[in-house]
Write an enzyme that holds these catalytic residues in place. Sequence first.
Site, short mmCIF file in Angstrom:
data_model
loop_
_atom_site.label_atom_id
_atom_site.label_comp_id
_atom_site.label_asym_id
_atom_site.label_seq_id
_atom_site.Cartn_x
_atom_site.Cartn_y
_atom_site.Cartn_z
N THR A 129 -2.48 -0.03 -4.47
CA THR A 129 -1.24 0.22 -3.55
C THR A 129 -1.33 -0.70 -2.33
O THR A 129 -2.51 -1.22 -2.25
CB THR A 129 -1.24 1.63 -3.33
OG1 THR A 129 -2.37 2.09 -2.50
CG2 THR A 129 -1.29 2.73 -4.36
N ASP A 130 -0.35 -0.67 -1.71
CA ASP A 130 -0.65 -1.50 -0.44
C ASP A 130 -1.66 -0.86 0.48
O ASP A 130 -2.28 -1.81 1.12
CB ASP A 130 0.80 -1.51 0.38
CG ASP A 130 1.89 -2.20 -0.15
OD1 ASP A 130 1.64 -3.11 -1.05
OD2 ASP A 130 3.07 -2.13 0.13
N CYS A 131 -1.91 0.32 0.53
CA CYS A 131 -2.88 0.99 1.33
C CYS A 131 -4.27 1.16 0.34
O CYS A 131 -5.33 1.11 1.23
CB CYS A 131 -2.37 2.27 2.13
SG CYS A 131 -1.83 3.58 0.68
N TYR A 132 -4.08 1.01 -0.71
CA TYR A 132 -5.34 1.01 -1.49
C TYR A 132 -5.34 -0.12 -2.59
O TYR A 132 -4.99 0.16 -3.55
CB TYR A 132 -5.57 2.34 -2.17
CG TYR A 132 -5.95 3.41 -1.26
CD1 TYR A 132 -7.02 3.74 -0.57
CD2 TYR A 132 -4.65 4.61 -0.86
CE1 TYR A 132 -7.45 4.64 0.16
CE2 TYR A 132 -5.16 5.62 -0.05
CZ TYR A 132 -6.50 5.62 0.36
OH TYR A 132 -6.72 6.79 1.15
#
Lengths: 500, 128
Positions: A129-132
Amino acid sequence: MVKKTIHEINGKIRDGSVNVVTAEEMVDIVGELGAEGAAKEVDVVTTGTFGAMCSSGVWLNFGHSEPPIRISKMWLNDVEAYSGVAAVDAYIGATQQSQSKGMDYGGAHVIEDLVRGNSIDIHGISPGTDCYPRKVIDTTINIYDLNQAIMLNPRNSYQKYNAATNSTNHTLHTYMGALLPHNGNVTYSGAGVLSPMHNDPNYETIGTGTRIFLGGTQGYVVGEGTQHSPAAGFGTLMLKGDLKEMSPEYIRAATFKGYGSSLYVGMGIPIPVLNEDIAKATAVTDDDIVTNVLDYGIPSRDRPVLRTVTYGELRSGSIDINGKEVPTSPMSSFKKSREIANELKQWIRNGEFFVSMPVERLPRDTACNAMKQTNANPHVMDIMSSDVTTIREDAGFHDAAKVIMEKQFNHLPVVDSGNHLVGIVTAWDISKAVAKDEHNLVKDIMTRKVVTANPDEAVDVSAFKLDSNNVSALPVIDSNRHVVGIVTSDDISKLLARRH
Amino acid sequence: MMIKINIAANIVTKPILAESILETGALLNISQAHFDPTRGEVVAEITSDQFRKIKDSLVSKGAEVLVLDTPISRDEEECVECGACISVCPVKVFSFADDWGLEVDSDKCIQCGTCIKMCPHNALTLGH
């Protein structure tokens, strides 16, 4: 009427004047002094148990990687842990088996390896994901590298457990161990006189928040366990404790052949003797605790009860089943249960462990209901062929060949003069006899150990029997061993084809 | 002494045991036997003075003969002394002592291996 408080007992623990005995020792004390006298004399009774507790597992927090990952699936030493919880948390369950080693290594073994400080290989994957952004993680850790390793067992310390035997003609491999044919043995679990919940059957001191012995350290009762069924005497507890503090003496992986892995968990509960009713309850003996001997040969939720039995009888080494003396085996260790009760006693005497009252009582009216099944569950009688031809064991093999050819099927059940099933002959058996040029009777070429089905058995059970015995048909018999039908792998294939 | 006779697939249908017994006159006391189309395995007791001749006879017919000279052994570290092994042993090798510790009378062992499959903690092994 004797009345003590937790504060008074903890005061005695603090000043070293507390009188602690094990539940085994309490039997004689109540016998000598009576419940009132024992309640005056004894402040705490310790219990203990050490047996297979499949419903065990550990919450793990690994800390964040760089770049970070939100793990969606992960494996510890090739055993899958559930990681659909936030980013780097996972729950490893005791009975999950290794993808590469199968039943020989499972979640329980990962837990024991962690307790022993051994290194564990981790493999995790993520969609990213963008954050992970990270998609894969591979690393090696041990228990000291984890932020938390919290044992949380949803169902442990069964108040009592059913004893198991097997009426069939073949050995069964179960979570109660190997069950020999024709009720050849009985296995049982539980610590009887030392059983934690049986020493406080009304749950007056055991409840949410009760401080306990778990795996060699202090743990807690979270509340009632899953399947908590107090009215039937099958209460259970949900437990938690810090795995980092636990000892391999009391947390031990096990493998049951043909079943898989399980975790032997040592746990013990102190019962503060607040009044004479509690003193009386802690005087419970093996002879007071009654359980059922179930026939595990019937692969159903409702296994038949062959008889009731006390733990005293089970622990004597043999019991009577239908006039036959059958040896008994415990699956849990009474010696280790005793060690636990004594260790807990020592902790309290040494002022290292204080008793507690629950902040919430356990429910006393819940039942363990069966699963609601909304899809039809076909039985053998729904798919079997009732038009089944049999042959007498003293017929010639040519007659058998003729019947098989005329009726165009491959399996011919063989019966004796009373029409009881005694064997089965297949087209293959006949080919073999022909190839060897041996002109035998049916009884000479038949298979005598026939795997059979019952008309009211679930089709899933028959499919399992066909698969695990590597056969392609099961004669269906009634209680007199008369053949009432036959179910073949073709019948099951057709059923599945209809379903899809 | 206890011996194990392994019989390979190509000779599993031949009565080599009977032939060897008749040929040597050795009294083979069979305690375990397993036969299927792929192999045969027999565990038997034989007096030590008769061992050599029955071994030679069986080997000459294609069988393999192993001496089972190490009965069941228990790893005391692995064993939790539950006693699961007690009820499956056909010759009562295992029992509880007064303190509920496990006692093992390995002299009685016929090396059938049933207890090995029963033990939840893999604490039991046969020497061979």
